[in-house]
Design a protein around this motif. Structure first.
Motif, short mmCIF file in Angstrom:
data_model
loop_
_atom_site.label_atom_id
_atom_site.label_comp_id
_atom_site.label_asym_id
_atom_site.label_seq_id
_atom_site.Cartn_x
_atom_site.Cartn_y
_atom_site.Cartn_z
N SER A 114 -14.09 -15.45 -48.39
CA SER A 114 -14.76 -16.41 -49.35
C SER A 114 -13.97 -17.54 -48.93
O SER A 114 -14.84 -18.59 -48.80
N LEU A 155 -15.23 -15.90 -56.48
CA LEU A 155 -14.81 -14.66 -56.21
C LEU A 155 -15.68 -13.53 -57.45
O LEU A 155 -15.99 -12.71 -56.71
N LEU A 168 -18.35 -4.27 -51.97
CA LEU A 168 -17.77 -5.10 -53.26
C LEU A 168 -18.61 -6.31 -53.43
O LEU A 168 -18.70 -6.77 -54.49
N LYS A 169 -19.61 -6.76 -52.38
CA LYS A 169 -20.47 -8.05 -52.82
C LYS A 169 -21.71 -7.31 -53.86
O LYS A 169 -22.10 -8.02 -54.87
N PHE A 188 -18.73 -11.54 -56.08
CA PHE A 188 -18.71 -10.29 -55.71
C PHE A 188 -18.56 -9.28 -56.83
O PHE A 188 -17.77 -9.48 -57.79
N ALA A 232 -12.15 -10.28 -51.18
CA ALA A 232 -13.04 -11.14 -51.59
C ALA A 232 -12.47 -12.77 -51.31
O ALA A 232 -13.37 -13.45 -51.07
N VAL A 254 -17.27 -4.81 -47.57
CA VAL A 254 -17.41 -6.10 -48.00
C VAL A 254 -18.75 -6.08 -48.42
O VAL A 254 -19.15 -6.52 -49.67
#
Length: 252
Positions: free
Chosen positions: A249, A221, A43-44, A224, A245, A40
């Motif tokens: 979220s 979204l 991805l962020k 990210f 994501a 995560v």
């Protein structure tokens, strides 16, 4: 704990853990919570996998877990399971958003069509098609090339629509075939008619004013960075990033 790193809380991981694979063979998996938190974080942040902070463990473990579970459909199934637990929505919204494909997304087998990358006015793009409820919470995703029209992709996405009373969409979904498909599913289509329509279908501007919920979902979204810009060659991997994501979220 070092700040600015993402870590799943106890409550969040307790919701995820029942849906993780249990058929592990050979050596036991390393800490799922640490690895998923590292995925995560990448991805962020939008960084390269090799640049992941050492607090999450080996970089190769993060990447391999992300790719292998994407190929098995684990991330998509996790998202769908948590979304289904939210109960059937009374209103569903449909829309799409385009994402620029980075040069690192080029190449790969199957051609651009199989990788869901197309050419549009914005260049090489991927289009994320989504269904959400009235609370901005996504319930289904689909990927196509950026040049694919909303009404063309809408038929495939609507086949996965949950039972609801009303479906809201913009003028891009105003086609007779889509309206019949929505009505066959037991819902009322609330779609503004196109200007060139001779017969104007029923449309409620009062109900339609809440359709911005799906726009807000896409904005969140795209916080990210690996969703806002596509770096993955494989459409399966990028869809996994979108589902992760959305899960973090909205459904944890």
């Amino acid at each position: 704990m070092i700040p600015n790193l993402f870590w799943l809380t106890d409550a969040q991981f307790s919701r995820i853990s029942p849906h993780l694979p249990r058929d592990t063979r050979g050596k036991a998996r390393v800490d799922d919570r640490r690895v998923i938190s590292g995925i995560v974080h990448v991805l962020k942040s939008g960084g390269r996998w090799i640049d992941a902070p050492p607090e999450y463990g080996p970089k190769k473990t993060l990447y391999n877990r992300y790719v292998r579970w994407a190929a098995k459909g684990v991330w998509v199934q996790l998202f769908e399971a948590l979304a289904a637990a939210g109960g059937p929505p009374t209103q569903v919204l449909i829309d799409s958003s385009s994402v620029k494909a980075h040069r690192s997304a080029s190449g790969g087998k199957g051609g651009s069509g199989a990788r869901a990358i197309g050419r549009s006015r914005g260049g090489r793009t991927t289009k994320i098609h989504a269904l959400t409820d009235a609370k901005c919470r996504p319930v289904a995703f689909m990927l196509t090339g950026g040049q694919v029209a909303d009404c063309t992709a809408g038929a495939g996405l609507l086949a996965r629509m949950l039972a609801c009373d009303i479906l809201h969409g913009d003028k891009g979904y105003d086609s007779n075939a889509l309206r019949r498909q929505i009505e066959a599913g037991g819902a009322m289509p609330n779609i503004p008619p196109k200007a060139n329509r001779k017969w104007k279908n029923c449309f409620s501007p009062f109900l339609y004013r809440n359709r911005n919920a799906i726009e807000r979902m896409f904005y969140r979204l795209k916080d990210f960075r690996r969703v806002a810009t596509r770096y993955d060659r494989s459409a399966v991997n990028f869809l996994a990033a979108v589902c992760i994501a959305a899960t973090v979220s909205y459904w944890l």
